[in-house]
Write a protein that holds these residues in place. Sequence first.
Motif, PDB file in Angstrom:
ATOM      1  N   THR A  39       0.811  -1.215   0.000  1.00  0.00           N
ATOM      2  CA  THR A  39       0.000   0.000   0.000  1.00  0.00           C
ATOM      3  C   THR A  39       0.842   1.262   0.000  1.00  0.00           C
ATOM      4  OG1 THR A  39      -0.173  -0.152   2.410  1.00  0.00           O
ATOM      5  CG2 THR A  39      -1.986  -1.063   1.120  1.00  0.00           C
ATOM      6  N   ARG A  40       2.120   1.130   0.280  1.00  0.00           N
ATOM      7  CA  ARG A  40       3.016   2.291   0.207  1.00  0.00           C
ATOM      8  C   ARG A  40       4.376   1.828  -0.281  1.00  0.00           C
ATOM      9  NH1 ARG A  40       2.927   5.085   5.564  1.00  0.00           N
ATOM     10  NH2 ARG A  40       1.293   3.706   6.323  1.00  0.00           N
ATOM     11  N   GLU A  41       5.085   2.729  -0.952  1.00  0.00           N
ATOM     12  CA  GLU A  41       6.410   2.405  -1.461  1.00  0.00           C
ATOM     13  C   GLU A  41       7.387   2.227  -0.309  1.00  0.00           C
ATOM     14  OE1 GLU A  41       7.791   5.221  -4.261  1.00  0.00           O
ATOM     15  OE2 GLU A  41       6.099   4.988  -5.634  1.00  0.00           O
ATOM     16  N   GLY A  42       8.317   1.317  -0.502  1.00  0.00           N
ATOM     17  CA  GLY A  42       9.389   1.148   0.458  1.00  0.00           C
ATOM     18  C   GLY A  42       9.004   0.444   1.741  1.00  0.00           C
ATOM     19  N   GLN A  43       7.887  -0.300   1.713  1.00  0.00           N
ATOM     20  CA  GLN A  43       7.559  -1.078   2.909  1.00  0.00           C
ATOM     21  C   GLN A  43       8.652  -2.116   3.158  1.00  0.00           C
ATOM     22  OE1 GLN A  43       2.707  -0.922   3.375  1.00  0.00           O
ATOM     23  NE2 GLN A  43       3.567  -2.764   2.515  1.00  0.00           N
ATOM     24  N   LYS A  44       9.021  -2.252   4.396  1.00  0.00           N
ATOM     25  CA  LYS A  44      10.080  -3.175   4.777  1.00  0.00           C
ATOM     26  C   LYS A  44       9.701  -4.603   4.428  1.00  0.00           C
ATOM     27  CE  LYS A  44      12.399  -4.855   8.985  1.00  0.00           C
ATOM     28  NZ  LYS A  44      12.414  -4.749  10.464  1.00  0.00           N
ATOM     29  N   ARG A  45      10.693  -5.391   3.975  1.00  0.00           N
ATOM     30  CA  ARG A  45      10.428  -6.810   3.759  1.00  0.00           C
ATOM     31  C   ARG A  45      10.084  -7.460   5.102  1.00  0.00           C
ATOM     32  NH1 ARG A  45      14.931  -8.327   1.412  1.00  0.00           N
ATOM     33  NH2 ARG A  45      14.071  -7.886  -0.649  1.00  0.00           N
ATOM     34  N   LEU A  46       9.022  -8.240   5.112  1.00  0.00           N
ATOM     35  CA  LEU A  46       8.574  -8.908   6.323  1.00  0.00           C
ATOM     36  C   LEU A  46       8.597 -10.417   6.146  1.00  0.00           C
ATOM     37  CD1 LEU A  46       5.423  -6.764   7.251  1.00  0.00           C
ATOM     38  CD2 LEU A  46       7.759  -6.518   8.126  1.00  0.00           C
ATOM     39  N   VAL A  47       8.875 -11.096   7.229  1.00  0.00           N
ATOM     40  CA  VAL A  47       8.842 -12.564   7.261  1.00  0.00           C
ATOM     41  C   VAL A  47       8.093 -12.975   8.519  1.00  0.00           C
ATOM     42  CG1 VAL A  47      10.205 -14.695   7.269  1.00  0.00           C
ATOM     43  CG2 VAL A  47      11.117 -12.637   6.146  1.00  0.00           C
ATOM     44  N   GLY A  48       7.116 -13.845   8.374  1.00  0.00           N
ATOM     45  CA  GLY A  48       6.368 -14.282   9.552  1.00  0.00           C
ATOM     46  C   GLY A  48       5.490 -15.478   9.250  1.00  0.00           C
ATOM     47  N   ARG A  49       4.988 -16.079  10.315  1.00  0.00           N
ATOM     48  CA  ARG A  49       4.075 -17.209  10.170  1.00  0.00           C
ATOM     49  C   ARG A  49       2.691 -16.713   9.784  1.00  0.00           C
ATOM     50  NH1 ARG A  49       6.900 -21.942   9.622  1.00  0.00           N
ATOM     51  NH2 ARG A  49       8.742 -21.826  10.971  1.00  0.00           N
ATOM     52  N   ALA A  50       2.030 -17.479   8.923  1.00  0.00           N
ATOM     53  CA  ALA A  50       0.699 -17.095   8.457  1.00  0.00           C
ATOM     54  C   ALA A  50      -0.351 -17.340   9.531  1.00  0.00           C
ATOM     55  CB  ALA A  50       0.348 -17.890   7.201  1.00  0.00           C
ATOM     56  N   PHE A  51      -1.171 -16.322   9.751  1.00  0.00           N
ATOM     57  CA  PHE A  51      -2.394 -16.439  10.541  1.00  0.00           C
ATOM     58  C   PHE A  51      -3.523 -16.211   9.552  1.00  0.00           C
ATOM     59  CE2 PHE A  51      -5.925 -15.135  13.102  1.00  0.00           C
ATOM     60  CZ  PHE A  51      -5.802 -15.820  14.306  1.00  0.00           C
ATOM     61  N   THR A  52      -4.295 -17.251   9.275  1.00  0.00           N
ATOM     62  CA  THR A  52      -5.234 -17.181   8.168  1.00  0.00           C
ATOM     63  C   THR A  52      -6.631 -16.729   8.585  1.00  0.00           C
ATOM     64  OG1 THR A  52      -5.852 -19.520   8.382  1.00  0.00           O
ATOM     65  CG2 THR A  52      -3.995 -18.996   6.931  1.00  0.00           C
ATOM     66  N   LEU A  53      -7.262 -15.971   7.682  1.00  0.00           N
ATOM     67  CA  LEU A  53      -8.657 -15.550   7.822  1.00  0.00           C
ATOM     68  C   LEU A  53      -9.395 -15.999   6.566  1.00  0.00           C
ATOM     69  CD1 LEU A  53      -8.235 -11.848   9.007  1.00  0.00           C
ATOM     70  CD2 LEU A  53      -8.429 -13.880  10.438  1.00  0.00           C
ATOM     71  N   ARG A  54     -10.622 -16.501   6.751  1.00  0.00           N
ATOM     72  CA  ARG A  54     -11.371 -17.021   5.612  1.00  0.00           C
ATOM     73  C   ARG A  54     -12.701 -16.301   5.437  1.00  0.00           C
ATOM     74  NH1 ARG A  54     -14.562 -22.424   5.305  1.00  0.00           N
ATOM     75  NH2 ARG A  54     -15.086 -22.555   3.094  1.00  0.00           N
ATOM     76  N   PHE A  55     -12.873 -15.747   4.249  1.00  0.00           N
ATOM     77  CA  PHE A  55     -14.145 -15.161   3.838  1.00  0.00           C
ATOM     78  C   PHE A  55     -14.756 -16.007   2.725  1.00  0.00           C
ATOM     79  CE2 PHE A  55     -11.849 -11.587   5.641  1.00  0.00           C
ATOM     80  CZ  PHE A  55     -12.831 -10.782   6.230  1.00  0.00           C
ATOM     81  N   VAL A  56     -16.082 -16.049   2.684  1.00  0.00           N
ATOM     82  CA  VAL A  56     -16.811 -16.695   1.592  1.00  0.00           C
ATOM     83  C   VAL A  56     -17.784 -15.661   1.020  1.00  0.00           C
ATOM     84  CG1 VAL A  56     -16.590 -18.986   2.630  1.00  0.00           C
ATOM     85  CG2 VAL A  56     -18.622 -17.597   3.127  1.00  0.00           C
ATOM     86  N   PRO A  57     -18.472 -15.967  -0.082  1.00  0.00           N
ATOM     87  CA  PRO A  57     -19.407 -14.979  -0.629  1.00  0.00           C
ATOM     88  C   PRO A  57     -20.463 -14.568   0.388  1.00  0.00           C
ATOM     89  CG  PRO A  57     -18.997 -16.700  -2.229  1.00  0.00           C
ATOM     90  CD  PRO A  57     -18.361 -17.155  -0.957  1.00  0.00           C
ATOM     91  N   ALA A  58     -20.906 -13.330   0.268  1.00  0.00           N
ATOM     92  CA  ALA A  58     -21.907 -12.797   1.193  1.00  0.00           C
ATOM     93  C   ALA A  58     -23.212 -13.583   1.073  1.00  0.00           C
ATOM     94  CB  ALA A  58     -22.159 -11.327   0.900  1.00  0.00           C
ATOM     95  N   ARG A  59     -23.796 -13.918   2.239  1.00  0.00           N
ATOM     96  CA  ARG A  59     -25.144 -14.474   2.292  1.00  0.00           C
ATOM     97  C   ARG A  59     -25.949 -13.580   3.214  1.00  0.00           C
ATOM     98  NH1 ARG A  59     -26.299 -20.529   4.278  1.00  0.00           N
ATOM     99  NH2 ARG A  59     -27.031 -19.449   6.139  1.00  0.00           N
ATOM    100  N   GLU A  60     -27.098 -13.156   2.731  1.00  0.00           N
ATOM    101  CA  GLU A  60     -27.812 -12.056   3.369  1.00  0.00           C
ATOM    102  C   GLU A  60     -28.169 -12.296   4.829  1.00  0.00           C
ATOM    103  OE1 GLU A  60     -27.864 -11.418  -0.908  1.00  0.00           O
ATOM    104  OE2 GLU A  60     -28.193 -13.150   0.390  1.00  0.00           O
ATOM    105  N   ASP A  61     -28.410 -13.549   5.216  1.00  0.00           N
ATOM    106  CA  ASP A  61     -28.778 -13.798   6.612  1.00  0.00           C
ATOM    107  C   ASP A  61     -27.572 -13.812   7.543  1.00  0.00           C
ATOM    108  OD1 ASP A  61     -27.908 -16.181   5.370  1.00  0.00           O
ATOM    109  OD2 ASP A  61     -28.883 -17.396   6.900  1.00  0.00           O
ATOM    110  N   LEU A  62     -26.361 -13.899   6.969  1.00  0.00           N
ATOM    111  CA  LEU A  62     -25.138 -13.964   7.780  1.00  0.00           C
ATOM    112  C   LEU A  62     -24.282 -12.712   7.662  1.00  0.00           C
ATOM    113  CD1 LEU A  62     -24.074 -17.645   6.974  1.00  0.00           C
ATOM    114  CD2 LEU A  62     -25.262 -16.820   9.019  1.00  0.00           C
ATOM    115  N   ALA A  63     -24.215 -12.146   6.478  1.00  0.00           N
ATOM    116  CA  ALA A  63     -23.360 -10.979   6.257  1.00  0.00           C
ATOM    117  C   ALA A  63     -24.131  -9.714   6.612  1.00  0.00           C
ATOM    118  CB  ALA A  63     -22.899 -10.940   4.802  1.00  0.00           C
ATOM    119  N   THR A  64     -24.208  -9.435   7.906  1.00  0.00           N
ATOM    120  CA  THR A  64     -24.937  -8.277   8.413  1.00  0.00           C
ATOM    121  C   THR A  64     -24.065  -7.534   9.411  1.00  0.00           C
ATOM    122  OG1 THR A  64     -25.860  -9.454  10.309  1.00  0.00           O
ATOM    123  CG2 THR A  64     -27.083  -9.596   8.225  1.00  0.00           C
TER     124      THR A  64
END
Length: 236
Positions: A39-64
């Motif tokens: 998102t910005r120039e010159g961001q420092k190289r980063l190394v780290g373990r992945a912490f994952t987040l999962r999104f699925v398509p919006a469903r009207e009764d849940l995505a509120t």
Amino acid sequence: MTTELDPRQILEGVTTATITTILLKKGLRNVWIRGARPTREGQKRLVGRAFTLRFVPAREDLATPASWASPISTRAAIEAMPEDAIVVAGAMGITDAGIFGDILCARMAKRGVAGLVTDGVMRDAAGVLATGLPVWCDGAAAPPSVAGLTFVGWQEPIGCGGVAVFPDDLVVVDDDGAVIIPAALVEAVCAEAPEQERMEAWIMTEVDRGVPLPGLYPMNDETKARYEAAKAAGKA
């Protein structure tokens, strides 16, 4: 070659381009997350373990908006993020709903999260930048996540930018984007990467002095011998 250095110390000096080349030689072609740009120039190289987040398509009764207070919410997931993790959020490449804004990013920064990588987009763009949290994403959009996505869980296998990401895979991000190193291959990559960088740096010196590319890159036997001699003499 083995080393006692922490993998993060080694890979902070290795480009994602080099890592993709090493993984390609090991048969892994699909490790670079599409759509994740700094998102910005010159961001420092980063190394780290992945912490994952999962999104699925919006469903009207849940995505509120009410879902934001659910036990299964991005808010709850943030409170489970360990210090120095790199959050990888699979947003299915949706670009018209921002997965996080400034408040959530500020909380992540406060918890010591190293950075955020997503194939989706952010909202409150100026505010997100102001938090100081390094972000790699596919742009910005004003609508909130529930306008296009449903959040369903964290620390489970996800797809992000066309790449399979598992919790605790190693993530390396720099100006070229985000690369995933499977946990089982971290040691092998760390063993090879410093030498690859050293060799390519020497090749650049040869290019600078006018050496033609054929036989130099990739090296033929004669060039390999010159390279080894340069190493022995402390000149590579």
